[in-house]
Design an enzyme around this catalytic site. Sequence first.
Site, PDB file in Angstrom:
ATOM      1  N   ASP A 137      46.192  -7.386 -10.633  1.00 50.19           N
ATOM      2  CA  ASP A 137      44.699  -5.808  -9.392  1.00 50.19           C
ATOM      3  C   ASP A 137      44.280  -5.392 -10.360  1.00 50.19           C
ATOM      4  O   ASP A 137      44.665  -5.012 -11.713  1.00 50.19           O
ATOM      5  CB  ASP A 137      46.035  -5.019  -8.508  1.00 50.19           C
ATOM      6  CG  ASP A 137      45.797  -4.637  -7.285  1.00 50.19           C
ATOM      7  OD1 ASP A 137      44.595  -3.169  -8.441  1.00 50.19           O
ATOM      8  OD2 ASP A 137      45.316  -4.397  -6.355  1.00 50.19           O
ATOM      9  N   ILE A 138      42.780  -5.234  -9.877  1.00 46.50           N
ATOM     10  CA  ILE A 138      42.025  -4.623 -11.075  1.00 46.50           C
ATOM     11  C   ILE A 138      42.174  -3.084 -10.746  1.00 46.50           C
ATOM     12  O   ILE A 138      41.475  -2.274 -11.720  1.00 46.50           O
ATOM     13  CB  ILE A 138      40.905  -5.155 -10.482  1.00 46.50           C
ATOM     14  CG1 ILE A 138      39.800  -4.483  -9.305  1.00 46.50           C
ATOM     15  CG2 ILE A 138      40.303  -5.844 -10.867  1.00 46.50           C
ATOM     16  CD1 ILE A 138      38.526  -4.282  -7.959  1.00 46.50           C
ATOM     17  N   ASN A 197      50.565  -5.619   4.144  1.00 47.27           N
ATOM     18  CA  ASN A 197      49.734  -5.033   5.121  1.00 47.27           C
ATOM     19  C   ASN A 197      49.037  -5.692   5.968  1.00 47.27           C
ATOM     20  O   ASN A 197      48.435  -6.734   5.542  1.00 47.27           O
ATOM     21  CB  ASN A 197      48.901  -3.397   4.483  1.00 47.27           C
ATOM     22  CG  ASN A 197      49.748  -2.889   3.414  1.00 47.27           C
ATOM     23  OD1 ASN A 197      50.514  -2.308   3.608  1.00 47.27           O
ATOM     24  ND2 ASN A 197      48.994  -2.480   2.531  1.00 47.27           N
ATOM     25  N   GLU A 249      43.115  -3.812   3.981  1.00 47.89           N
ATOM     26  CA  GLU A 249      41.983  -3.735   3.802  1.00 47.89           C
ATOM     27  C   GLU A 249      40.691  -4.721   3.254  1.00 47.89           C
ATOM     28  O   GLU A 249      40.410  -4.867   3.452  1.00 47.89           O
ATOM     29  CB  GLU A 249      41.850  -2.735   2.311  1.00 47.89           C
ATOM     30  CG  GLU A 249      41.972  -1.444   2.703  1.00 47.89           C
ATOM     31  CD  GLU A 249      41.690  -0.453   1.613  1.00 47.89           C
ATOM     32  OE1 GLU A 249      42.182  -1.176  -0.074  1.00 47.89           O
ATOM     33  OE2 GLU A 249      42.357   1.009   1.727  1.00 47.89           O
ATOM     34  N   VAL A 250      41.570  -5.939   3.122  1.00 46.38           N
ATOM     35  CA  VAL A 250      40.897  -7.142   2.651  1.00 46.38           C
ATOM     36  C   VAL A 250      41.138  -8.117   3.974  1.00 46.38           C
ATOM     37  O   VAL A 250      42.377  -8.379   3.954  1.00 46.38           O
ATOM     38  CB  VAL A 250      41.657  -7.325   0.932  1.00 46.38           C
ATOM     39  CG1 VAL A 250      40.794  -9.211   1.161  1.00 46.38           C
ATOM     40  CG2 VAL A 250      41.007  -6.837   0.274  1.00 46.38           C
ATOM     41  N   HIS A 261      47.561 -10.905   1.456  1.00 43.90           N
ATOM     42  CA  HIS A 261      47.840 -11.089   0.402  1.00 43.90           C
ATOM     43  C   HIS A 261      49.516 -10.227   0.251  1.00 43.90           C
ATOM     44  O   HIS A 261      49.808  -9.400   0.670  1.00 43.90           O
ATOM     45  CB  HIS A 261      46.606 -10.270  -0.422  1.00 43.90           C
ATOM     46  CG  HIS A 261      46.151  -8.785  -0.024  1.00 43.90           C
ATOM     47  ND1 HIS A 261      45.929  -9.086   0.764  1.00 43.90           N
ATOM     48  CD2 HIS A 261      46.368  -8.006  -0.399  1.00 43.90           C
ATOM     49  CE1 HIS A 261      45.026  -7.023   1.218  1.00 43.90           C
ATOM     50  NE2 HIS A 261      45.426  -6.919   0.317  1.00 43.90           N
ATOM     51  N   HIS A 275      51.073  -7.468  -2.436  1.00 40.93           N
ATOM     52  CA  HIS A 275      51.455  -6.674  -3.537  1.00 40.93           C
ATOM     53  C   HIS A 275      52.763  -7.520  -4.390  1.00 40.93           C
ATOM     54  O   HIS A 275      53.460  -7.193  -3.320  1.00 40.93           O
ATOM     55  CB  HIS A 275      51.280  -5.455  -2.887  1.00 40.93           C
ATOM     56  CG  HIS A 275      49.572  -5.176  -3.101  1.00 40.93           C
ATOM     57  ND1 HIS A 275      48.997  -4.646  -3.504  1.00 40.93           N
ATOM     58  CD2 HIS A 275      49.270  -5.051  -1.808  1.00 40.93           C
ATOM     59  CE1 HIS A 275      47.772  -4.602  -2.637  1.00 40.93           C
ATOM     60  NE2 HIS A 275      48.008  -4.824  -1.544  1.00 40.93           N
TER      61      HIS A 275
END
Length: 125
Positions: free
Chosen positions: A39-40, A97, A105-106, A110, A112
């Site tokens: 993760d950035i 999520n 948010e995306v 995905h 995490h």
Amino acid sequence: MPIDHKQPYDESNIFARILRGELPAKTVFESEHALAFHDISPAAAVHVLVIPKGAYVSWDDFSANASDAEIAGFVRAVGETARIVGAEPGGYRLLANTGKRAGQEVPHLHVHLFGGQPLGPMLAR
């Protein structure tokens, strides 16, 4: 900004662009069905994202529409990623999520993977 996970897949989302090689990512693991990368903006000592290579908006979309091979490959990729980053011996947390209320948010599924430190309670109050 949280997204509506019931909308059609958006090919311009950041993870689709990473999968196409348009944006860089620090890869941890890659297989036929999944890509894992750091993760950035890490929220823990270990914070890796694992995404399916298919165009799935959310866990809901993925579980309803992915093939058995994609589902198995993705789940195996999450476990393999945890082992690669060394999170498995001390324990780790997975978070996916789905939708606005969860803060997705995306618009690409995905997971995490957090680890490398005590992670505290499940939900912030």
